[in-house]
Scaffold this active site. Structure first.
Site, short mmCIF file in Angstrom:
data_model
loop_
_atom_site.label_atom_id
_atom_site.label_comp_id
_atom_site.label_asym_id
_atom_site.label_seq_id
_atom_site.Cartn_x
_atom_site.Cartn_y
_atom_site.Cartn_z
N LEU A 167 0.85 -1.19 0.00
CA LEU A 167 0.00 0.00 0.00
C LEU A 167 0.89 1.24 0.00
CD1 LEU A 167 -2.70 -0.96 2.67
CD2 LEU A 167 -2.79 -1.25 0.20
N ALA A 168 0.53 2.20 -0.81
CA ALA A 168 1.32 3.42 -0.89
C ALA A 168 0.78 4.43 0.11
CB ALA A 168 1.26 4.00 -2.30
N LYS A 169 1.71 5.02 0.87
CA LYS A 169 1.30 6.02 1.87
C LYS A 169 0.58 7.19 1.23
CE LYS A 169 3.54 5.39 6.14
NZ LYS A 169 2.95 5.62 7.38
N ARG A 170 0.97 7.46 -0.04
CA ARG A 170 0.39 8.65 -0.67
C ARG A 170 -0.99 8.38 -1.27
NH1 ARG A 170 1.75 7.01 -5.69
NH2 ARG A 170 3.59 5.70 -5.59
N ASP A 171 -1.44 7.12 -1.20
CA ASP A 171 -2.77 6.81 -1.71
C ASP A 171 -3.80 7.28 -0.69
OD1 ASP A 171 -5.09 5.81 -2.68
OD2 ASP A 171 -4.38 3.76 -2.97
#
Ligand code: GLU
Length: 329
Positions: A254-258
């Protein structure tokens, strides 16, 4: 503390917003403690001043409460084992460091970032921790230490005893065995004076009488280091259970920026917390369908044995619903 009482905890670092994966870990940790009739502790791991933000710390607490998770002890409610913010516990860490130092477990390390980056692929590196430190500074002569100390403030490393494999039984991952010296000698205090996570977490969990550490799978590899520290400090180690990480449908992290997977975005877009918890319970295998539930409704249904090992893929259906509802990457 009542004898035999379970004490669990969730220990977020306020370096960003909580996302679905953090919420899952928090939910499992909370249920584990509540189901056992135990105490749940919230500890703010704001030890690194450069990465922590007080605005995130506040948001993390608000997001957890929104989800339906509460705590008996924590930075905002106090408790007998406080303070519950790592930034206020420096004297405890220094006392532990002094004891380790006096007992000969530590040595100063003068290696630069560039030198460390050059360790290409040392044996027994731990997946989450990078390559193993090859022990360059472990056997420096006093004269050499003095020469280097004149040029650079050292980090402090814990010297692994290194003769025996470390074995422990994880409540989710099962029997874990790490070879002798796994990961190499690790840092307990950085050259800039910041106490390392490995040391702080052991001191805190012991001080707060935590019996059950339930946390993300990405920290499974850190556990042998922490077990060494418990031993060296003469402390009793808690039980450990590492919760599988939630990953994207294609298996990527999972991308933190999502933004759409943060609890803050879900909350802002009017999603009901029960809907989120229902999905998490479905992903955990505790419910057949993602029906809305509150965390408290899951007490009695939570079963660590039902959790898959390693990773859980978030279904496309869930991600596209979250994106439709509001938060966009
Ligand atoms: N503070 C760590 C994190 O947010 C968790 C540490 C732990 O649970 O041991 O990833």
């Amino acid at each position: 503390m009542t004898r035999g009482q379970v004490r669990g905890r969730f220990a977020p670092s306020p370096t960003g917003l909580l996302h679905l994966g953090n919420a899952f870990t928090a939910l499992v940790a909370w249920l584990q403690a509540r189901q056992a009739g135990g105490v749940f502790v919230l500890r703010m791991e704001d030890i690194d001043p450069a990465r922590s933000r007080s605005s995130y710390a506040e948001q993390v607490l608000a997001d957890l409460r929104w989800l339906g998770i509460d705590w008996d002890e924590g930075p905002d409610v106090g408790g007998p084992y406080g303070p519950y913010r790592q930034s206020q516990r420096g004297d405890r860490y220094e006392a532990a460091l002094a004891r380790l130092q006096a007992d000969g477990w530590l040595y100063p390390c003068y290696c630069s970032r560039a030198e460390l980056a050059a360790i290409a692929s040392a044996p027994h590196g731990l997946a989450s921790e990078g390559p193993a430190y090859p022990g360059w500074c472990r056997h420096l002569s006093e004269a050499e230490r003095a020469r280097r100390a004149a040029r650079k403030a050292p980090a402090l490393r814990f010297a692994l005893p290194g003769d025996d494999a470390v074995t422990f039984v994880d409540g989710i991952a099962g029997v874990q065995t790490f070879p002798p010296g796994a990961g190499g000698d690790f840092i307990v205090k950085r050259a800039d004076g910041v106490v390392a996570y490995q040391l702080a977490v052991v001191v805190d969990d012991a001080d707060m009488a935590i019996t059950d550490v339930v946390r993300g799978w990405d920290l499974l590899d850190s556990t042998p280091r922490q077990l060494y520290l418990y031993q060296a400090l003469g402390l009793r180690a808690p039980r450990f259970a590492h919760v599988p990480l939630l990953v994207n449908p294609d298996g990527s992290r999972l991308a933190k920026r999502d933004a759409s997977i943060t609890l803050a975005a879900m909350r802002a877009s009017g999603i009901a917390p029960e809907a989120v918890v229902g999905w998490l319970a479905r992903l955990a295998g505790w419910m057949d369908r993602p029906e809305p539930v509150r965390p408290v409704d899951l007490i009695g249904h939570m079963d660590l044995a039902l959790l898959p090992r390693e990773v859980i893929r978030i279904p496309d259906e869930l991600l596209s619903w979250l994106r439709r509802c509001g938060g966009q990457a």
